[in-house]
Design an enzyme around this catalytic site. Structure first.
Site, PDB file in Angstrom:
ATOM      1  N   LYS A   9     -23.037 116.076  18.717  1.00 34.50           N
ATOM      2  CA  LYS A   9     -23.621 115.685  20.096  1.00 34.50           C
ATOM      3  C   LYS A   9     -25.128 116.256  20.243  1.00 34.50           C
ATOM      4  CE  LYS A   9     -22.294 120.012  22.405  1.00 34.50           C
ATOM      5  NZ  LYS A   9     -21.662 120.457  23.594  1.00 34.50           N
ATOM      6  N   PHE A  49     -16.070 113.956  31.266  1.00 35.75           N
ATOM      7  CA  PHE A  49     -15.258 113.446  30.065  1.00 35.75           C
ATOM      8  C   PHE A  49     -14.603 112.233  29.959  1.00 35.75           C
ATOM      9  CE2 PHE A  49     -15.450 116.926  26.847  1.00 35.75           C
ATOM     10  CZ  PHE A  49     -16.260 117.733  27.547  1.00 35.75           C
ATOM     11  N   CYS A 108     -14.839 122.756  17.971  1.00 33.48           N
ATOM     12  CA  CYS A 108     -13.576 123.178  18.709  1.00 33.48           C
ATOM     13  C   CYS A 108     -12.392 122.178  18.964  1.00 33.48           C
ATOM     14  CB  CYS A 108     -13.962 123.665  20.193  1.00 33.48           C
ATOM     15  SG  CYS A 108     -15.535 124.750  19.835  1.00 33.48           S
ATOM     16  N   GLY A 113     -17.101 106.759  23.448  1.00 39.91           N
ATOM     17  CA  GLY A 113     -18.114 106.654  22.162  1.00 39.91           C
ATOM     18  C   GLY A 113     -17.364 106.590  20.973  1.00 39.91           C
ATOM     19  N   LYS A 167     -28.646 139.277   9.870  1.00 39.55           N
ATOM     20  CA  LYS A 167     -28.612 139.068  11.354  1.00 39.55           C
ATOM     21  C   LYS A 167     -28.828 140.036  11.970  1.00 39.55           C
ATOM     22  CE  LYS A 167     -25.115 135.845  13.269  1.00 39.55           C
ATOM     23  NZ  LYS A 167     -23.585 135.811  13.305  1.00 39.55           N
ATOM     24  N   LYS A 192     -16.757 109.502  29.029  1.00 39.37           N
ATOM     25  CA  LYS A 192     -17.926 108.640  28.390  1.00 39.37           C
ATOM     26  C   LYS A 192     -17.229 108.250  27.041  1.00 39.37           C
ATOM     27  CE  LYS A 192     -22.595 108.438  27.697  1.00 39.37           C
ATOM     28  NZ  LYS A 192     -22.093 107.087  27.225  1.00 39.37           N
ATOM     29  N   GLU A 229     -12.894 131.711  25.874  1.00 39.52           N
ATOM     30  CA  GLU A 229     -13.952 131.199  26.421  1.00 39.52           C
ATOM     31  C   GLU A 229     -13.874 129.799  26.538  1.00 39.52           C
ATOM     32  OE1 GLU A 229     -15.953 129.235  24.188  1.00 39.52           O
ATOM     33  OE2 GLU A 229     -14.609 129.321  22.484  1.00 39.52           O
ATOM     34  N   THR A 262     -10.486 132.153  19.764  1.00 34.83           N
ATOM     35  CA  THR A 262      -9.121 131.386  20.399  1.00 34.83           C
ATOM     36  C   THR A 262      -8.031 131.602  19.080  1.00 34.83           C
ATOM     37  OG1 THR A 262     -10.812 129.722  20.917  1.00 34.83           O
ATOM     38  CG2 THR A 262      -8.651 128.904  20.380  1.00 34.83           C
TER      39      THR A 262
HETATM   40  C1  UGA Z   1     -15.965 122.182  23.900  1.00 34.81           C
HETATM   41  C2  UGA Z   1     -15.311 122.449  25.186  1.00 34.81           C
HETATM   42  O1  UGA Z   1     -16.062 121.607  26.247  1.00 34.81           O
HETATM   43  C3  UGA Z   1     -15.685 123.750  25.855  1.00 34.81           C
HETATM   44  O2  UGA Z   1     -15.182 124.109  26.964  1.00 34.81           O
HETATM   45  C4  UGA Z   1     -15.003 124.844  24.997  1.00 34.81           C
HETATM   46  O3  UGA Z   1     -15.128 126.175  25.142  1.00 34.81           O
HETATM   47  C5  UGA Z   1     -15.237 124.496  23.475  1.00 34.81           C
HETATM   48  O4  UGA Z   1     -15.166 123.379  22.866  1.00 34.81           O
HETATM   49  C6  UGA Z   1     -14.506 125.511  22.685  1.00 34.81           C
HETATM   50  O5  UGA Z   1     -13.424 125.550  22.583  1.00 34.81           O
HETATM   51  O6  UGA Z   1     -15.521 126.513  22.255  1.00 34.81           O
HETATM   52  P1  UGA Z   1     -18.301 121.795  22.610  1.00 34.81           P
HETATM   53  O7  UGA Z   1     -17.179 121.543  21.330  1.00 34.81           O
HETATM   54  O8  UGA Z   1     -19.274 122.557  22.487  1.00 34.81           O
HETATM   55  O9  UGA Z   1     -17.249 122.587  23.722  1.00 34.81           O
HETATM   56  O10 UGA Z   1     -18.615 120.293  22.954  1.00 34.81           O
HETATM   57  P2  UGA Z   1     -18.349 119.216  24.017  1.00 34.81           P
HETATM   58  O11 UGA Z   1     -19.738 119.211  25.006  1.00 34.81           O
HETATM   59  O12 UGA Z   1     -17.039 119.595  24.818  1.00 34.81           O
HETATM   60  O13 UGA Z   1     -18.133 117.565  23.223  1.00 34.81           O
HETATM   61  C7  UGA Z   1     -17.097 117.783  22.328  1.00 34.81           C
HETATM   62  C8  UGA Z   1     -17.140 116.240  21.554  1.00 34.81           C
HETATM   63  O14 UGA Z   1     -16.647 115.553  22.571  1.00 34.81           O
HETATM   64  C9  UGA Z   1     -18.650 115.913  21.321  1.00 34.81           C
HETATM   65  O15 UGA Z   1     -18.387 115.034  20.021  1.00 34.81           O
HETATM   66  C10 UGA Z   1     -18.930 114.806  22.396  1.00 34.81           C
HETATM   67  O16 UGA Z   1     -19.808 113.663  21.981  1.00 34.81           O
HETATM   68  C11 UGA Z   1     -17.597 114.379  22.734  1.00 34.81           C
HETATM   69  N1  UGA Z   1     -17.622 113.640  24.095  1.00 34.81           N
HETATM   70  C12 UGA Z   1     -17.519 114.597  25.405  1.00 34.81           C
HETATM   71  C13 UGA Z   1     -17.121 112.327  24.463  1.00 34.81           C
HETATM   72  O17 UGA Z   1     -17.112 111.537  23.348  1.00 34.81           O
HETATM   73  N2  UGA Z   1     -17.343 111.948  25.762  1.00 34.81           N
HETATM   74  C14 UGA Z   1     -17.032 112.632  26.508  1.00 34.81           C
HETATM   75  O18 UGA Z   1     -16.913 112.542  27.698  1.00 34.81           O
HETATM   76  C15 UGA Z   1     -17.265 113.978  26.521  1.00 34.81           C
END
Ligand code: UGA
Length: 431
Positions: A312, A241, A252, A245, A35, A243, A143, A119
């Site tokens: 996602k 947030f 995370c 599904g 890496k 949405k 973060e 974390t």
């Molecule tokens: C999440 C947080 O959004 C970040 O702020 C945080 O830093 C990160 O975790 C972490 O702890 O490192 P991430 O896991 O990359 O980020 O993804 P998200 O975009 O938050 O989505 C998480 C899940 O929630 C996905 O499966 C997505 O499809 C779902 N989701 C999100 C929904 O079902 N509905 C929504 O409205 C939003």
């Protein structure tokens, strides 16, 4: 200021590269030789929009090494961004953090500030401080990066949190972070650690709440998309947030929610809401499967197309994705499963049952199927012409876990269409 980052995973690399973009000299250390070689040749081992471009642009301020001694001996500030995996009981494995702290204690020569990005359970930063010489200050700097938009989140985030018991260390961290131009929240060590868990717990709760509302909407004849908009425009609620599904996945939310339940338990507190959120999310991942079983009686002998495997869109990450919950069950129930994902099939092949028939396109996946499940809302999937389902499937039947199509559009076609929290179109009629 010489900044060293220990760990070039997703968080460490994005942090290091972003700090170089605002003018800092950054050395990143990782034990993985391959890496490090790749990184020094200017290639990013992960796909994150904008990351490679910034690596190339700031190559003269970025250096990667496998030697902790080389990385630490001249450092002024050391970020720890190593992984904190989940143990079987839901608690956090801190082995990598402890190893990094040992390396710091061995090799530093300056009065460094140690910054914890990983974390970690509340109280860990204080424990780390007690493992280091008294002149070394510790800062918690969690973060808030989303996979797929991490670089955007660094430069346009809503806040930067820095927690420490040392005013001097806070001053240094303010100096490092001010060029980002984002509000900085200063607090103590424990509160900074808690902010990270509390934020993810809140977001996961928001998702589980909207999913519960969706399940009720489809029963009472309301439309969750309109309900979410009507709720979200209240600025106290917010449109993001909401949405509905098939539940949240990724590395995370599932990990941090369980860890926070654990943290609470350790201090004798039962975190009722969060336990319910976790439980509801597990159930939500099965909503489509249960509906299909209800509709078809049994799935034995059926050919099922699965569109989307990642947790996602725009990532190849399948950790805790709905696909992992659903596909093994489909196979156990005797169905033949064809699957497609624009990016995540390589990862999927390593963990899903070997019976899965991977396809090279969405169109091949829906060909001659009885049922299609949509699990990830990739643009490529949302843009699929609905007529293709009609032409290619035995009888077009879609269970859409991401509400990819509008009901108006679907109602133009003879498609049986079940989505989340909206009317169910059976045999060309909305019910
Ligand atoms: C999440 C947080 O959004 C970040 O702020 C945080 O830093 C990160 O975790 C972490 O702890 O490192 P991430 O896991 O990359 O980020 O993804 P998200 O975009 O938050 O989505 C998480 C899940 O929630 C996905 O499966 C997505 O499809 C779902 N989701 C999100 C929904 O079902 N509905 C929504 O409205 C939003």
């Amino acid at each position: 200021m010489n900044i060293t980052i220990i760990g070039t995973g997703y968080v460490g690399l994005v942090t290091g590269v972003s700090l170089s973009e605002i003018g800092h000299y950054v050395t990143c250390v990782d034990i993985n030789e391959e890496k490090v070689k790749l990184l020094n040749s200017g290639v990013s081992p992960i796909y994150e929009p904008g990351l490679s471009e910034l690596m190339v642009k700031n190559a003269d301020r970025l250096y990667f090494t496998t030697s902790h001694e080389e990385a630490l001996v001249e450092a002024d500030v050391v970020y720890i961004a190593v992984e904190t995996p989940e143990k079987e009981d839901g608690s956090v494995n801190l082995t990598f953090i402890e190893r990094a702290v040992e390396q710091i204690a061995n090799y530093i020569s300056n009065d460094v500030v140690v910054v914890i990005k990983s974390t970690v359970p509340v109280g860990t930063n204080q424990r780390i401080k007690s493992m280091l010489p008294a002149n070394i200050n510790v800062v918690s700097n969690p973060e808030f990066l989303r996979e797929g938009s991490a670089i955007h989140d660094v430069f346009y985030g809503d806040r930067i949190v820095i927690g420490s018991d040392s005013p001097d260390a806070l001053k240094i961290m303010r100096g490092i972070n001010e060029p980002f131009g984002i509000p900085i929240v200063e607090t103590d060590l424990n509160s900074a650690e808690m902010i990270k868990y509390a934020s993810n717990a809140f977001l996961a709760t928001k998702i589980s709440l909207i999913n519960e509302l969706a399940n009720i909407c489809s029963r009472v004849g309301a439309d969750i998309e309109e309900v979410a908009l009507g709720m979200g425009l209240d600025s106290r609620i917010g449109t993001q947030f909401l949405k509905a599904g098939i539940g949240y996945g990724g590395s995370c939310f599932p990990k941090d929610t369980k860890a926070l339940v654990n943290i609470a338990e350790e201090v004798g507190y039962e975190f009722g809401i969060l336990k319910a959120v976790i439980d509801l999310n597990d159930k939500q991942q099965h909503v489509l499967l249960n509906q299909a079983i209800k509709d078809f009686g049994e799935l034995n002998g059926k050919t099922i197309g699965v569109l989307g495997l990642a947790f996602k869109p725009n990532t190849d990450d399948i950790r805790n994705a709905a696909s992992l919950a659903i596909i093994p069950e489909l196979i156990n129930l005797g169905a033949t499963v064809k699957a497609y994902d624009p990016a995540a099939m390589g990862q999927a092949k390593m963990v899903l049952p070997k019976e899965v028939l991977y396809q090279d396109s969405a169109l091949h996946t829906i060909e001659s199927t009885d049922i299609v499940f949509i699990l990830t809302e990739w643009d490529e999937i949302r843009e699929l012409d609905l007529q293709e389902y009609v032409n290619r499937m035995k009888t077009a039947t879609i269970y859409d876990g991401r509400n990819c199509y509008s009901l108006d559009e679907v109602s133009q076609y003879p498609i049986r269409y079940f989505s989340i929290g909206r009317k169910y179109q059976k045999r060309g009629r909305l019910l």
